[in-house]
Design a protein around this motif. Structure first.
Motif, PDB file in Angstrom:
ATOM      1  N   ALA A   1       0.833  -1.214   0.000  1.00 31.58           N
ATOM      2  CA  ALA A   1       0.000   0.000   0.000  1.00 31.58           C
ATOM      3  C   ALA A   1       0.858   1.250   0.000  1.00 31.58           C
ATOM      4  O   ALA A   1       0.561   2.241  -0.675  1.00 31.58           O
ATOM      5  CB  ALA A   1      -0.943  -0.013   1.207  1.00 31.58           C
ATOM      6  N   GLU A   2       1.965   1.230   0.761  1.00 32.37           N
ATOM      7  CA  GLU A   2       2.856   2.392   0.799  1.00 32.37           C
ATOM      8  C   GLU A   2       3.583   2.565  -0.525  1.00 32.37           C
ATOM      9  O   GLU A   2       3.800   3.686  -0.990  1.00 32.37           O
ATOM     10  CB  GLU A   2       3.852   2.226   1.944  1.00 32.37           C
ATOM     11  N   LEU A   3       3.951   1.470  -1.159  1.00 29.46           N
ATOM     12  CA  LEU A   3       4.647   1.552  -2.435  1.00 29.46           C
ATOM     13  C   LEU A   3       3.775   2.196  -3.504  1.00 29.46           C
ATOM     14  O   LEU A   3       4.267   2.914  -4.376  1.00 29.46           O
ATOM     15  CB  LEU A   3       5.092   0.151  -2.878  1.00 29.46           C
ATOM     16  N   HIS A   4       2.473   1.946  -3.451  1.00 27.93           N
ATOM     17  CA  HIS A   4       1.563   2.529  -4.441  1.00 27.93           C
ATOM     18  C   HIS A   4       1.581   4.057  -4.402  1.00 27.93           C
ATOM     19  O   HIS A   4       1.204   4.706  -5.381  1.00 27.93           O
ATOM     20  CB  HIS A   4       0.127   2.042  -4.206  1.00 27.93           C
TER      21      HIS A   4
ATOM     22  N   SER B   1      17.250   3.411  -1.207  1.00 25.63           N
ATOM     23  CA  SER B   1      16.591   2.221  -0.658  1.00 25.63           C
ATOM     24  C   SER B   1      15.137   2.132  -1.119  1.00 25.63           C
ATOM     25  O   SER B   1      14.658   1.070  -1.533  1.00 25.63           O
ATOM     26  CB  SER B   1      16.672   2.231   0.865  1.00 25.63           C
ATOM     27  N   GLU B   2      14.427   3.261  -1.066  1.00 27.44           N
ATOM     28  CA  GLU B   2      13.028   3.266  -1.488  1.00 27.44           C
ATOM     29  C   GLU B   2      12.918   3.122  -2.999  1.00 27.44           C
ATOM     30  O   GLU B   2      11.983   2.484  -3.509  1.00 27.44           O
ATOM     31  CB  GLU B   2      12.333   4.540  -1.019  1.00 27.44           C
ATOM     32  N   ARG B   3      13.863   3.716  -3.734  1.00 31.01           N
ATOM     33  CA  ARG B   3      13.824   3.608  -5.193  1.00 31.01           C
ATOM     34  C   ARG B   3      13.982   2.158  -5.623  1.00 31.01           C
ATOM     35  O   ARG B   3      13.267   1.662  -6.504  1.00 31.01           O
ATOM     36  CB  ARG B   3      14.930   4.472  -5.809  1.00 31.01           C
ATOM     37  N   GLN B   4      14.916   1.455  -5.024  1.00 29.60           N
ATOM     38  CA  GLN B   4      15.137   0.063  -5.387  1.00 29.60           C
ATOM     39  C   GLN B   4      13.928  -0.800  -5.050  1.00 29.60           C
ATOM     40  O   GLN B   4      13.518  -1.658  -5.845  1.00 29.60           O
ATOM     41  CB  GLN B   4      16.391  -0.458  -4.673  1.00 29.60           C
ATOM     42  N   ALA B   5      13.319  -0.543  -3.889  1.00 35.94           N
ATOM     43  CA  ALA B   5      12.125  -1.301  -3.512  1.00 35.94           C
ATOM     44  C   ALA B   5      10.971  -1.006  -4.460  1.00 35.94           C
ATOM     45  O   ALA B   5      10.218  -1.910  -4.853  1.00 35.94           O
ATOM     46  CB  ALA B   5      11.731  -0.964  -2.072  1.00 35.94           C
ATOM     47  N   PHE B   6      10.857   0.265  -4.857  1.00 31.86           N
ATOM     48  CA  PHE B   6       9.764   0.625  -5.756  1.00 31.86           C
ATOM     49  C   PHE B   6       9.975   0.032  -7.142  1.00 31.86           C
ATOM     50  O   PHE B   6       9.016  -0.395  -7.795  1.00 31.86           O
ATOM     51  CB  PHE B   6       9.645   2.141  -5.839  1.00 31.86           C
ATOM     52  N   GLU B   7      11.211   0.000  -7.619  1.00 29.31           N
ATOM     53  CA  GLU B   7      11.481  -0.571  -8.937  1.00 29.31           C
ATOM     54  C   GLU B   7      11.179  -2.070  -8.957  1.00 29.31           C
ATOM     55  O   GLU B   7      10.701  -2.596  -9.977  1.00 29.31           O
ATOM     56  CB  GLU B   7      12.932  -0.300  -9.330  1.00 29.31           C
TER      57      GLU B   7
ATOM     58  N   ALA C   1       6.811  10.693  -6.590  1.00 24.71           N
ATOM     59  CA  ALA C   1       8.182  10.943  -6.146  1.00 24.71           C
ATOM     60  C   ALA C   1       9.183  10.196  -7.016  1.00 24.71           C
ATOM     61  O   ALA C   1      10.271  10.719  -7.325  1.00 24.71           O
ATOM     62  CB  ALA C   1       8.333  10.534  -4.684  1.00 24.71           C
ATOM     63  N   TYR C   2       8.838   8.988  -7.451  1.00 28.98           N
ATOM     64  CA  TYR C   2       9.752   8.226  -8.313  1.00 28.98           C
ATOM     65  C   TYR C   2       9.914   8.910  -9.668  1.00 28.98           C
ATOM     66  O   TYR C   2      11.024   9.006 -10.196  1.00 28.98           O
ATOM     67  CB  TYR C   2       9.221   6.807  -8.493  1.00 28.98           C
ATOM     68  N   ALA C   3       8.811   9.395 -10.238  1.00 33.54           N
ATOM     69  CA  ALA C   3       8.870  10.052 -11.542  1.00 33.54           C
ATOM     70  C   ALA C   3       9.723  11.308 -11.499  1.00 33.54           C
ATOM     71  O   ALA C   3      10.323  11.693 -12.502  1.00 33.54           O
ATOM     72  CB  ALA C   3       7.465  10.388 -12.028  1.00 33.54           C
ATOM     73  N   LEU C   4       9.792  11.964 -10.340  1.00 33.52           N
ATOM     74  CA  LEU C   4      10.576  13.188 -10.193  1.00 33.52           C
ATOM     75  C   LEU C   4      11.960  12.917  -9.597  1.00 33.52           C
ATOM     76  O   LEU C   4      12.660  13.845  -9.217  1.00 33.52           O
ATOM     77  CB  LEU C   4       9.826  14.178  -9.298  1.00 33.52           C
ATOM     78  N   HIS C   5      12.347  11.611  -9.510  1.00 36.88           N
ATOM     79  CA  HIS C   5      13.668  11.221  -8.999  1.00 36.88           C
ATOM     80  C   HIS C   5      13.897  11.767  -7.590  1.00 36.88           C
ATOM     81  O   HIS C   5      14.978  12.270  -7.264  1.00 36.88           O
ATOM     82  CB  HIS C   5      14.780  11.718  -9.932  1.00 36.88           C
ATOM     83  N   ALA C   6      12.851  11.665  -6.767  1.00 33.85           N
ATOM     84  CA  ALA C   6      12.928  12.236  -5.423  1.00 33.85           C
ATOM     85  C   ALA C   6      12.992  11.171  -4.330  1.00 33.85           C
ATOM     86  O   ALA C   6      12.827  11.489  -3.153  1.00 33.85           O
ATOM     87  CB  ALA C   6      11.714  13.149  -5.179  1.00 33.85           C
ATOM     88  N   LEU C   7      13.225   9.914  -4.692  1.00 31.22           N
ATOM     89  CA  LEU C   7      13.290   8.842  -3.707  1.00 31.22           C
ATOM     90  C   LEU C   7      14.736   8.551  -3.316  1.00 31.22           C
ATOM     91  O   LEU C   7      15.630   8.566  -4.169  1.00 31.22           O
ATOM     92  CB  LEU C   7      12.663   7.562  -4.264  1.00 31.22           C
ATOM     93  N   PRO C   8      14.972   8.250  -2.035  1.00 34.06           N
ATOM     94  CA  PRO C   8      16.313   7.765  -1.663  1.00 34.06           C
ATOM     95  C   PRO C   8      16.554   6.394  -2.283  1.00 34.06           C
ATOM     96  O   PRO C   8      15.609   5.708  -2.696  1.00 34.06           O
ATOM     97  CB  PRO C   8      16.240   7.697  -0.132  1.00 34.06           C
TER      98      PRO C   8
END
Length: 250
Positions: free
Chosen positions: A4-7, A21-27, A12-19
């Motif tokens: 639910a949090e990943l959704h 750790s979160e970017r890798q989890a989201f990808e 933030a991902y589209a704007l390259h605003a994730l750290p």
């Protein structure tokens, strides 16, 4: 991090605003989530257009106007083979008079062009500043930590995504594949305030893909609608809705 949090991380991902750790989890999440993949695709396209939206091309009429003004300035060259005389009369005197008149005319003409050009530049700067402010507000909504999205199929092959940030009290609507409205018509967006429709701005009638910062605060609106209205918009809907979308829940 829960699914639910990943959704909620598409903006933030589209704007390259994730750290990292979160970017890798989201990808990793994107590999199995078609809905988030579609939203990221739309949000990334919107982010790419933000930088282009404030670009200004010098108007074609500026060059044409300057060239036309040049043709109105009378110029007379010295007569070949004649020796200039030093008196105040005769051809030489008339030539100096013509030259002086030409200089005065040129000064007046180009002075008018300068005033007109300055006004065009001021208008362009005002439009660019307004577009930049809207783009900044749009980006703030997309990258807000509490931004939530919901997507829906619209008419035909069109697809719509709405992003809502309660902390910003604003919403953004992203459309792709929209058919152009009939000639003289425009798509108008509406907030759904418990069944009462409140105008939220107009879409670009020439764009099948568009990103619109809804005009006004979200407040208690539970969703949004789209109708076809006369150019310039209406105070209230005059046609059946093309689409209705609920806002994502908090």
């Amino acid at each position: 991090m829960s699914t639910a949090e990943l959704h909620t991380l598409t903006g933030a991902y589209a704007l390259h605003a994730l750290p990292d750790s979160e970017r890798q989890a989201f990808e990793r999440h994107l590999e199995d989530c078609e809905a988030c993949t579609q939203e990221v695709r739309e949000l990334s396209a919107t982010a790419a257009r933000l930088g282009l939206a404030v670009a200004e091309t010098p108007p074609r009429e500026l060059r044409d106007r300057v060239l036309w003004e040049i043709t109105t300035v009378r110029q007379e060259a010295p007569v070949p083979g004649r020796r200039a005389r030093t008196g105040g009369g005769g051809r030489t005197g008339r030539w100096y008079a013509y030259a002086l008149a030409a200089c005065v005319a040129a000064t007046a003409a180009f002075g008018g062009v300068a005033v007109w050009q300055n006004q065009v530049a001021q208008d362009a700067r005002q439009e660019a500043n307004q577009a930049q402010r809207q783009n900044e507000q749009l980006a703030q909504v997309l990258s807000a930590p509490d931004a939530k999205t919901t997507s829906s199929e619209l008419t035909g092959d069109a697809h719509g995504t709405v992003v809502v940030s309660r902390s910003q009290n604003r919403a953004v609507f992203l459309a792709s594949g929209m058919d152009r409205p009939p000639s003289g018509k425009v798509y108008q967006l509406w907030f759904n305030d418990e069944g009462t429709m409140r105008s939220a701005g107009l879409m670009d009638p020439k764009a099948s893909d568009d990103a619109v910062l809804l005009d006004g605060p979200v407040d208690r609106a539970s969703g949004m609608g789209i109708t076809v209205e006369p150019a310039g918009g209406s105070d209230e809907p005059t046609s059946s809705p093309v689409a209705l979308m609920n806002f994502p829940t908090a």
